[in-house]
Design a protein around this motif. Structure first.
Motif, PDB file in Angstrom:
ATOM      1  N   ASP A  46      17.413 -16.726  -3.381  1.00 12.17           N
ATOM      2  CA  ASP A  46      16.295 -17.139  -4.231  1.00 12.17           C
ATOM      3  C   ASP A  46      16.761 -18.281  -5.125  1.00 12.17           C
ATOM      4  N   GLU A  47      15.879 -19.231  -5.367  1.00  6.87           N
ATOM      5  CA  GLU A  47      16.218 -20.363  -6.223  1.00  6.87           C
ATOM      6  C   GLU A  47      15.540 -20.225  -7.582  1.00  6.87           C
ATOM      7  N   CYS A  48      16.235 -20.713  -8.591  1.00  5.29           N
ATOM      8  CA  CYS A  48      15.776 -20.578  -9.976  1.00  5.29           C
ATOM      9  C   CYS A  48      15.891 -21.913 -10.688  1.00  5.29           C
ATOM     10  N   PHE A  49      14.837 -22.273 -11.402  1.00  7.14           N
ATOM     11  CA  PHE A  49      14.958 -23.414 -12.294  1.00  7.14           C
ATOM     12  C   PHE A  49      15.860 -23.021 -13.447  1.00  7.14           C
ATOM     13  N   PHE A  50      16.684 -23.929 -13.889  1.00  9.03           N
ATOM     14  CA  PHE A  50      17.565 -23.734 -15.041  1.00  9.03           C
ATOM     15  C   PHE A  50      16.908 -24.472 -16.194  1.00  9.03           C
ATOM     16  N   TYR A  51      16.517 -23.709 -17.199  1.00  5.82           N
ATOM     17  CA  TYR A  51      15.759 -24.254 -18.334  1.00  5.82           C
ATOM     18  C   TYR A  51      16.617 -24.222 -19.586  1.00  5.82           C
ATOM     19  N   HIS A  52      16.767 -25.380 -20.215  1.00  4.20           N
ATOM     20  CA  HIS A  52      17.464 -25.448 -21.501  1.00  4.20           C
ATOM     21  C   HIS A  52      16.458 -25.099 -22.596  1.00  4.20           C
ATOM     22  N   SER A  53      16.672 -23.943 -23.222  1.00  7.23           N
ATOM     23  CA  SER A  53      15.764 -23.499 -24.283  1.00  7.23           C
ATOM     24  C   SER A  53      16.292 -23.929 -25.643  1.00  7.23           C
ATOM     25  N   VAL A  54      15.470 -23.802 -26.648  1.00 10.82           N
ATOM     26  CA  VAL A  54      15.767 -24.135 -28.036  1.00 10.82           C
ATOM     27  C   VAL A  54      16.058 -25.632 -28.181  1.00 10.82           C
ATOM     28  N   GLU A  58      13.613 -28.070 -21.649  1.00 12.55           N
ATOM     29  CA  GLU A  58      13.327 -28.787 -20.411  1.00 12.55           C
ATOM     30  C   GLU A  58      14.010 -28.117 -19.229  1.00 12.55           C
ATOM     31  N   ILE A  59      13.385 -28.273 -18.070  1.00 15.32           N
ATOM     32  CA  ILE A  59      13.957 -27.799 -16.817  1.00 15.32           C
ATOM     33  C   ILE A  59      14.908 -28.894 -16.341  1.00 15.32           C
ATOM     34  N   VAL A  60      16.169 -28.538 -16.157  1.00 12.32           N
ATOM     35  CA  VAL A  60      17.178 -29.566 -15.874  1.00 12.32           C
ATOM     36  C   VAL A  60      17.840 -29.438 -14.505  1.00 12.32           C
ATOM     37  N   LYS A  94      21.031 -30.802  -9.770  1.00  9.08           N
ATOM     38  CA  LYS A  94      20.452 -31.214 -11.048  1.00  9.08           C
ATOM     39  C   LYS A  94      19.176 -31.984 -10.732  1.00  9.08           C
ATOM     40  N   LEU A  95      18.154 -31.808 -11.541  1.00  3.88           N
ATOM     41  CA  LEU A  95      16.945 -32.591 -11.326  1.00  3.88           C
ATOM     42  C   LEU A  95      17.241 -34.047 -11.677  1.00  3.88           C
ATOM     43  N   PRO A  96      16.785 -34.989 -10.859  1.00  4.21           N
ATOM     44  CA  PRO A  96      16.995 -36.397 -11.195  1.00  4.21           C
ATOM     45  C   PRO A  96      16.385 -36.758 -12.556  1.00  4.21           C
ATOM     46  N   ARG A  97      15.292 -36.064 -12.893  1.00  3.14           N
ATOM     47  CA  ARG A  97      14.631 -36.282 -14.175  1.00  3.14           C
ATOM     48  C   ARG A  97      14.236 -34.922 -14.747  1.00  3.14           C
ATOM     49  N   PRO A  98      14.749 -34.560 -15.928  1.00  3.90           N
ATOM     50  CA  PRO A  98      14.351 -33.281 -16.527  1.00  3.90           C
ATOM     51  C   PRO A  98      12.837 -33.221 -16.741  1.00  3.90           C
ATOM     52  N   VAL A  99      12.281 -32.020 -16.643  1.00  4.11           N
ATOM     53  CA  VAL A  99      10.851 -31.795 -16.864  1.00  4.11           C
ATOM     54  C   VAL A  99      10.719 -31.022 -18.172  1.00  4.11           C
ATOM     55  N   THR A 100      10.065 -31.633 -19.153  1.00  5.47           N
ATOM     56  CA  THR A 100       9.959 -31.032 -20.479  1.00  5.47           C
ATOM     57  C   THR A 100       8.857 -29.982 -20.542  1.00  5.47           C
ATOM     58  N   LEU A 101       8.977 -29.112 -21.510  1.00 13.06           N
ATOM     59  CA  LEU A 101       7.940 -28.108 -21.751  1.00 13.06           C
ATOM     60  C   LEU A 101       6.602 -28.774 -22.026  1.00 13.06           C
ATOM     61  N   ILE A 133       5.202 -28.349  -7.681  1.00 14.21           N
ATOM     62  CA  ILE A 133       4.774 -29.317  -8.700  1.00 14.21           C
ATOM     63  C   ILE A 133       5.958 -29.734  -9.575  1.00 14.21           C
ATOM     64  N   ILE A 134       6.728 -28.756 -10.029  1.00 12.31           N
ATOM     65  CA  ILE A 134       7.874 -29.053 -10.910  1.00 12.31           C
ATOM     66  C   ILE A 134       8.913 -29.898 -10.158  1.00 12.31           C
ATOM     67  N   CYS A 135       9.202 -29.533  -8.913  1.00  9.35           N
ATOM     68  CA  CYS A 135      10.178 -30.309  -8.130  1.00  9.35           C
ATOM     69  C   CYS A 135       9.731 -31.770  -8.011  1.00  9.35           C
ATOM     70  N   LYS A 136       8.470 -31.958  -7.744  1.00  7.26           N
ATOM     71  CA  LYS A 136       7.945 -33.335  -7.632  1.00  7.26           C
ATOM     72  C   LYS A 136       8.062 -34.061  -8.968  1.00  7.26           C
ATOM     73  N   MET A 137       7.703 -33.382 -10.050  1.00  4.08           N
ATOM     74  CA  MET A 137       7.807 -33.997 -11.377  1.00  4.08           C
ATOM     75  C   MET A 137       9.252 -34.356 -11.707  1.00  4.08           C
ATOM     76  N   GLY A 138      10.200 -33.538 -11.232  1.00  3.14           N
ATOM     77  CA  GLY A 138      11.608 -33.749 -11.510  1.00  3.14           C
ATOM     78  C   GLY A 138      12.287 -34.739 -10.565  1.00  3.14           C
ATOM     79  N   GLY A 139      11.526 -35.301  -9.641  1.00  2.00           N
ATOM     80  CA  GLY A 139      12.085 -36.330  -8.761  1.00  2.00           C
ATOM     81  C   GLY A 139      12.682 -35.816  -7.457  1.00  2.00           C
ATOM     82  N   LEU A 140      12.396 -34.575  -7.092  1.00  2.00           N
ATOM     83  CA  LEU A 140      12.903 -34.045  -5.821  1.00  2.00           C
ATOM     84  C   LEU A 140      11.864 -34.169  -4.723  1.00  2.00           C
TER      85      LEU A 140
END
Length: 140
Positions: A46-54, A58-60, A94-101, A133-140
């Protein structure tokens, strides 16, 4: 294959920290029953987005589950049993571009995402549509 989002404060454990270790990371320290149950539902691969909180909010990156739910090494036992469990993950990319909250909140198709509705939940499911959607937003 399932999809998930896992949150970590980057000053405690960042995506780059996980990449730098080069070995599976035990996703320990989760002390919420819903988050624990989500980890128990995860399957190998299973794959998981890694999200930097606080900091960042952003999803990185993406990690994958490489060891199923097992006793959390940082948790005390209760009556000889593990109450808290965790999975082990390895970095995928790593996402080419982080996706912010903020971007997630403004994007059609993501309005029902757990990241918005259950903002305090540290391990949460992501639908296949949300993942795309998130993958596309992040440049994948």
């Amino acid at each position: 294959m399932g999809h998930w989002l896992m949150k970590s404060e980057p000053d405690v454990l960042s995506y780059d920290d996980v990449v730098g270790k080069g070995v599976p990371e035990e996703w320990h320290g989760v002390r919420n029953y819903a988050a624990r149950n989500n980890m128990k539902a995860m399957q190998l691969g299973d794959e998981c987005f890694f999200y930097h909180s606080v900091q960042g909010k952003e999803i990185v990156g993406i990690v994958k589950v490489v060891k199923l739910a097992h006793p959390d090494s940082t948790a005390a036992l209760k009556d000889g049993k593990a109450v808290w469990e965790c999975v082990d993950v390895l970095p995928v990319r790593k996402l080419p571009r982080p996706v912010t909250l903020e971007e997630v909140k403004m994007t059609p198709g993501l309005e029902h995402m757990a990241l918005i509705r259950l903002s305090r939940l540290s391990v949460q499911p992501v639908t296949d549509a949300e993942w795309g959607i998130i993958c596309k937003m992040g440049g994948l």
